[in-house]
Write a protein that holds these residues in place. Sequence first.
Motif, PDB file in Angstrom:
ATOM      1  N   THR A   1      12.279  61.590  61.649  1.00 37.71           N
ATOM      2  CA  THR A   1      13.048  62.107  60.512  1.00 37.71           C
ATOM      3  C   THR A   1      13.969  63.225  60.975  1.00 37.71           C
ATOM      4  O   THR A   1      13.542  64.144  61.684  1.00 37.71           O
ATOM      5  CB  THR A   1      12.111  62.638  59.414  1.00 37.71           C
ATOM      6  OG1 THR A   1      11.275  61.574  58.957  1.00 37.71           O
ATOM      7  CG2 THR A   1      12.909  63.173  58.238  1.00 37.71           C
ATOM      8  N   TYR A   2      15.230  63.150  60.556  1.00 37.46           N
ATOM      9  CA  TYR A   2      16.235  64.166  60.851  1.00 37.46           C
ATOM     10  C   TYR A   2      16.699  64.772  59.525  1.00 37.46           C
ATOM     11  O   TYR A   2      16.996  64.047  58.576  1.00 37.46           O
ATOM     12  CB  TYR A   2      17.431  63.554  61.583  1.00 37.46           C
ATOM     13  CG  TYR A   2      17.059  62.740  62.805  1.00 37.46           C
ATOM     14  CD1 TYR A   2      17.079  63.311  64.071  1.00 37.46           C
ATOM     15  CD2 TYR A   2      16.688  61.406  62.681  1.00 37.46           C
ATOM     16  CE1 TYR A   2      16.741  62.567  65.191  1.00 37.46           C
ATOM     17  CE2 TYR A   2      16.344  60.652  63.799  1.00 37.46           C
ATOM     18  CZ  TYR A   2      16.368  61.236  65.051  1.00 37.46           C
ATOM     19  OH  TYR A   2      16.028  60.489  66.148  1.00 37.46           O
ATOM     20  N   PHE A   3      16.771  66.103  59.477  1.00 35.48           N
ATOM     21  CA  PHE A   3      17.121  66.786  58.232  1.00 35.48           C
ATOM     22  C   PHE A   3      18.119  67.903  58.528  1.00 35.48           C
ATOM     23  O   PHE A   3      17.982  68.633  59.511  1.00 35.48           O
ATOM     24  CB  PHE A   3      15.879  67.377  57.570  1.00 35.48           C
ATOM     25  CG  PHE A   3      16.163  68.177  56.322  1.00 35.48           C
ATOM     26  CD1 PHE A   3      16.226  67.554  55.084  1.00 35.48           C
ATOM     27  CD2 PHE A   3      16.372  69.552  56.381  1.00 35.48           C
ATOM     28  CE1 PHE A   3      16.492  68.279  53.939  1.00 35.48           C
ATOM     29  CE2 PHE A   3      16.646  70.280  55.247  1.00 35.48           C
ATOM     30  CZ  PHE A   3      16.710  69.637  54.010  1.00 35.48           C
ATOM     31  N   ALA A   4      19.127  68.030  57.663  1.00 34.24           N
ATOM     32  CA  ALA A   4      20.107  69.117  57.773  1.00 34.24           C
ATOM     33  C   ALA A   4      20.538  69.544  56.375  1.00 34.24           C
ATOM     34  O   ALA A   4      20.708  68.697  55.488  1.00 34.24           O
ATOM     35  CB  ALA A   4      21.328  68.675  58.582  1.00 34.24           C
ATOM     36  N   SER A   5      20.704  70.854  56.178  1.00 33.26           N
ATOM     37  CA  SER A   5      21.160  71.349  54.877  1.00 33.26           C
ATOM     38  C   SER A   5      22.035  72.577  55.078  1.00 33.26           C
ATOM     39  O   SER A   5      21.914  73.310  56.068  1.00 33.26           O
ATOM     40  CB  SER A   5      19.973  71.689  53.968  1.00 33.26           C
ATOM     41  OG  SER A   5      19.247  72.795  54.485  1.00 33.26           O
ATOM     42  N   TYR A   6      22.921  72.794  54.116  1.00 33.21           N
ATOM     43  CA  TYR A   6      23.806  73.949  54.126  1.00 33.21           C
ATOM     44  C   TYR A   6      24.015  74.397  52.690  1.00 33.21           C
ATOM     45  O   TYR A   6      24.093  73.579  51.758  1.00 33.21           O
ATOM     46  CB  TYR A   6      25.155  73.615  54.753  1.00 33.21           C
ATOM     47  CG  TYR A   6      26.188  74.712  54.584  1.00 33.21           C
ATOM     48  CD1 TYR A   6      26.148  75.847  55.378  1.00 33.21           C
ATOM     49  CD2 TYR A   6      27.166  74.612  53.595  1.00 33.21           C
ATOM     50  CE1 TYR A   6      27.081  76.867  55.207  1.00 33.21           C
ATOM     51  CE2 TYR A   6      28.105  75.631  53.421  1.00 33.21           C
ATOM     52  CZ  TYR A   6      28.057  76.753  54.225  1.00 33.21           C
ATOM     53  OH  TYR A   6      28.956  77.764  54.050  1.00 33.21           O
ATOM     54  N   GLY A   7      24.104  75.701  52.492  1.00 36.99           N
ATOM     55  CA  GLY A   7      24.363  76.223  51.158  1.00 36.99           C
ATOM     56  C   GLY A   7      25.070  77.561  51.214  1.00 36.99           C
ATOM     57  O   GLY A   7      24.975  78.294  52.208  1.00 36.99           O
ATOM     58  N   ILE A   8      25.790  77.883  50.153  1.00 40.15           N
ATOM     59  CA  ILE A   8      26.489  79.164  50.060  1.00 40.15           C
ATOM     60  C   ILE A   8      26.504  79.616  48.608  1.00 40.15           C
ATOM     61  O   ILE A   8      26.678  78.803  47.696  1.00 40.15           O
ATOM     62  CB  ILE A   8      27.925  79.066  50.619  1.00 40.15           C
ATOM     63  CG1 ILE A   8      28.601  80.448  50.611  1.00 40.15           C
ATOM     64  CG2 ILE A   8      28.758  78.044  49.867  1.00 40.15           C
ATOM     65  CD1 ILE A   8      29.915  80.480  51.375  1.00 40.15           C
ATOM     66  N   VAL A   9      26.268  80.892  48.394  1.00 38.34           N
ATOM     67  CA  VAL A   9      26.294  81.505  47.065  1.00 38.34           C
ATOM     68  C   VAL A   9      27.259  82.688  47.131  1.00 38.34           C
ATOM     69  O   VAL A   9      27.119  83.543  48.013  1.00 38.34           O
ATOM     70  CB  VAL A   9      24.891  81.979  46.631  1.00 38.34           C
ATOM     71  CG1 VAL A   9      24.951  82.595  45.236  1.00 38.34           C
ATOM     72  CG2 VAL A   9      23.891  80.833  46.667  1.00 38.34           C
ATOM     73  N   PHE A  10      28.218  82.741  46.206  1.00 36.03           N
ATOM     74  CA  PHE A  10      29.194  83.823  46.253  1.00 36.03           C
ATOM     75  C   PHE A  10      29.737  84.082  44.847  1.00 36.03           C
ATOM     76  O   PHE A  10      29.748  83.197  43.990  1.00 36.03           O
ATOM     77  CB  PHE A  10      30.348  83.476  47.202  1.00 36.03           C
ATOM     78  CG  PHE A  10      31.128  82.260  46.799  1.00 36.03           C
ATOM     79  CD1 PHE A  10      32.271  82.367  46.007  1.00 36.03           C
ATOM     80  CD2 PHE A  10      30.722  80.989  47.193  1.00 36.03           C
ATOM     81  CE1 PHE A  10      32.991  81.247  45.624  1.00 36.03           C
ATOM     82  CE2 PHE A  10      31.430  79.864  46.830  1.00 36.03           C
ATOM     83  CZ  PHE A  10      32.569  79.992  46.038  1.00 36.03           C
TER      84      PHE A  10
ATOM     85  N   ASN B   1      15.521  58.829  57.910  1.00 41.09           N
ATOM     86  CA  ASN B   1      14.172  58.477  58.326  1.00 41.09           C
ATOM     87  C   ASN B   1      14.191  57.093  58.958  1.00 41.09           C
ATOM     88  O   ASN B   1      14.506  56.100  58.302  1.00 41.09           O
ATOM     89  CB  ASN B   1      13.223  58.491  57.116  1.00 41.09           C
ATOM     90  CG  ASN B   1      11.808  58.088  57.497  1.00 41.09           C
ATOM     91  OD1 ASN B   1      11.328  58.471  58.557  1.00 41.09           O
ATOM     92  ND2 ASN B   1      11.158  57.324  56.642  1.00 41.09           N
ATOM     93  N   ASP B   2      13.893  57.027  60.252  1.00 38.65           N
ATOM     94  CA  ASP B   2      13.774  55.754  60.966  1.00 38.65           C
ATOM     95  C   ASP B   2      12.299  55.382  61.045  1.00 38.65           C
ATOM     96  O   ASP B   2      11.477  56.200  61.481  1.00 38.65           O
ATOM     97  CB  ASP B   2      14.348  55.865  62.381  1.00 38.65           C
ATOM     98  CG  ASP B   2      15.865  55.864  62.386  1.00 38.65           C
ATOM     99  OD1 ASP B   2      16.454  55.117  61.592  1.00 38.65           O
ATOM    100  OD2 ASP B   2      16.453  56.628  63.180  1.00 38.65           O
ATOM    101  N   PHE B   3      11.966  54.169  60.667  1.00 41.79           N
ATOM    102  CA  PHE B   3      10.562  53.748  60.676  1.00 41.79           C
ATOM    103  C   PHE B   3      10.426  52.353  61.267  1.00 41.79           C
ATOM    104  O   PHE B   3      11.377  51.569  61.304  1.00 41.79           O
ATOM    105  CB  PHE B   3       9.977  53.789  59.267  1.00 41.79           C
ATOM    106  CG  PHE B   3      10.709  52.931  58.265  1.00 41.79           C
ATOM    107  CD1 PHE B   3      10.393  51.579  58.097  1.00 41.79           C
ATOM    108  CD2 PHE B   3      11.705  53.471  57.468  1.00 41.79           C
ATOM    109  CE1 PHE B   3      11.065  50.792  57.179  1.00 41.79           C
ATOM    110  CE2 PHE B   3      12.388  52.684  56.546  1.00 41.79           C
ATOM    111  CZ  PHE B   3      12.065  51.340  56.400  1.00 41.79           C
ATOM    112  N   ASN B   4       9.209  52.067  61.715  1.00 39.76           N
ATOM    113  CA  ASN B   4       8.886  50.755  62.282  1.00 39.76           C
ATOM    114  C   ASN B   4       7.404  50.503  62.024  1.00 39.76           C
ATOM    115  O   ASN B   4       6.552  50.744  62.885  1.00 39.76           O
ATOM    116  CB  ASN B   4       9.212  50.711  63.776  1.00 39.76           C
ATOM    117  CG  ASN B   4       9.119  49.317  64.351  1.00 39.76           C
ATOM    118  OD1 ASN B   4       8.876  48.348  63.636  1.00 39.76           O
ATOM    119  ND2 ASN B   4       9.285  49.204  65.660  1.00 39.76           N
TER     120      ASN B   4
END
Length: 810
Positions: A311-320, A337-340
């Motif tokens: 599983t690969y996860f990435a997130s970004y956020g900004i509050v202004f 998510n890669d599964f076998n």
Amino acid sequence: MPLNKPILLISGYFLFCACLSQAQSGIPVPQEIPVTIKLINHKKEPVAFASVTILNRQDSVQPFKKVADKNGEAVFNLIKGNHYSVIITAINYQTIEKGIVPSGGQSLFSFAAEPLGKTLEAAVVTSQKPLMKQEDDKLIVDPENLVAASTSGYEVIEKTPGLFVDQDGNIYISSLTPATVQINGRDMKMSAADVATMLKSLPPNAISKIEILKTPSAKYDASSTGGIVNVVLKKGVKIGLTGSVNGGMQQGTYGNQLLGFNLNNNDGKKSSFITLNFSRRDSYEKIFTDRFFAPDSVLGQAAYTKYPGDTYFASYGIVFPASRKWDIDFGTSASLNDFNNNTNNRIVIKKISNSETITDNMNLVNNDGSSLYFRSGIEGKLTIDTLGSEWENDLFYSYSRNKSEQAFGTYATSPFQLLTSGDGVSDNKRNYVNAKSDLKLKLKKKLTIETGVRSAFQVYRSVTDYYKESGGNREKDPRRTNTFNYNENINAFYFQAAKTLGKDFVIKAGARLENTNMKGRQVIPDDTTFSIHRTDLFPYVYLSKNLMKIFNYELRAYLVYRRTLSRPGYDQLNPFQRYVDEFLTETGNPSLRPQFTQNFEANVSVDERPILAIGINDTKDIFTNVVYQSDTSQRQAFRTYDNLGRNREWYFRGLGAIPPGGRYFFVLGGQYNHNFYQGLYENKPLSFKKGTWTFFTYQTFKIDKRSVITLNGFVRLKGQQQFYELSSFGALNTSVNRKFFKEKLVVTLSLSDLFATNKNDFTIQQGTVEASGFRQSDSRRFGINLRYNFGIRKKEENNSIPDTEPPVTN
């Protein structure tokens, strides 16, 4: 459905918001006074740029947030005589959470911050964050210790006291109806399996808190019969540049590995964050089943499934702040998510009388694929006044795609040798858009008005293409080849008002109007269509009052009523026949109807911590998972969903705890659920009663200033899952964490399912289906997690100042 009705509804709402927000300026308000919050350290030096949050306890005001100046001060306009909670966070200092009551004689409140790993002088009283606390109609869980012993957000949910996660990924609160899962207050509109996959891709240290709503107000979607579990993610609240690097592993029969990175930047006005995470997961599940399909025949199955995946996860956020009164919050994330997965399933049919083997087959199934999830949302909030009046507007989009290749084969060894096989490709895509607008007005005499609109659109496409092969001949499998299209549109409007009568009696009442439009069409193998267009009203009533004080702790009672519904999801409606083995098929039911529930609950809390609750759920037209025998052969069975009739459920929950702050803290709770189903099963009368006890605990012990040992677990006695009766099962988990290098490095050793008791026997006996079996997964695991925290904060001016006010001591 014609679009003119939703457009008129939304247009009228925005006109209403504009008029009311303008009218606010002419409404008399309670007396406000300027209140200064000051933060100093143990040397009486100011702590600059701390984050200060203030909550109005009685009126459930949304947080007022400010950043202290270089003198450690933040000024708020607060209502004289009201009770407020003050929460202060600063880098390298412990969180402070205290109560204040502004008055003409006291408008300056000084707090002494305790350094991490240090002990405050006796003159200052500090407050520890409780594991659980009640805020209005929601229960807030601080998952800090749970995060340290987990490798994913899913494991954090599993370990949260009072939540129960079954082996299929459904999450339960009080009812035996699954809860709705939200991320940052947004519905995911996914199946239970998809939600579980998404939570397994979520880094555990990305979770700020978990909000549990057993009976949500009219502000929330009516499709929340089982309550709401809202996972709130962190957004970089500490001033300066901070972050963490974490890694870990868990080893059972198979192993999980985790590596992640988080970076936050906050300059006092604008904050942003980025999170990257990779996890490798592997586990197994084994299920043994005996199904009696004829007077003298039993079909025995021994299935073993292995679930490896990356599983690969990435997130970004900004509050202004967009202006003096407008705040913008943008966030986006993606996970892959890669599964076998591989299943070996031996199936043997025998005669019961003499144990003669009739058939002996080995089924092999491989599912190789991937799941992609993308989410993006933007929220704008207008602060109308200093009392807490605000206007929130939110636009959210999510996309998911599940694509897999399935290959299966049956190797028969008795009564003769035969090989049959097949393969197929499944491609499911889902687009979901949700737009909502919420207005809250704080008026004079402790009156709060809330109203809002929502419109959501969902488009789901499922295409499967299957082939079968026997004797060297490969041909199309028309029974499993399927194309299914599903469109959904939900429009809603709500209005509710809350009023504090006298000193502490709170009444909140309102209603939610929801317009539902669902249309599904199966194109292949047969052209079939279904559609639902309906509008329903869902009332809500909430009462709350302080009863008494016991040893200086407030005892408060709550009484709540709400009408809700459960709509079938796209996975429950899709008629695609998924191959499980040669004798069992899973399929959806496009004829499913929504179910409606009336919920009544009374509960009591002590010092904002819940201790007792009793409730009733009366559900009509209930739909649930069922197993039917095939019309053509009793050997063949299919698992699907069906509307069965009515269910009356009542439940009782008790909770006890030692207040936090000392070396030892524990929570111990128990819950009893009793269900009574009445209706039709296979067109025959159904009457099914079952009671279930569940007990849970969470305990921590501070070994020293830098070491904590944690113990948590649950046990379910003679449980129930739909019409399956389960034997007693449970799990006990423990962890030890210690801080090193000036408390920047945290090392956690954990052991999940200590005694390998999270396994169960099951039986089902409904209609013509009679079966029993055993289920177990790779739940006992040893783990080690490491997290290193780093940070660079703004330079402070540490000038000594006189202490003009005594420290707060209550």
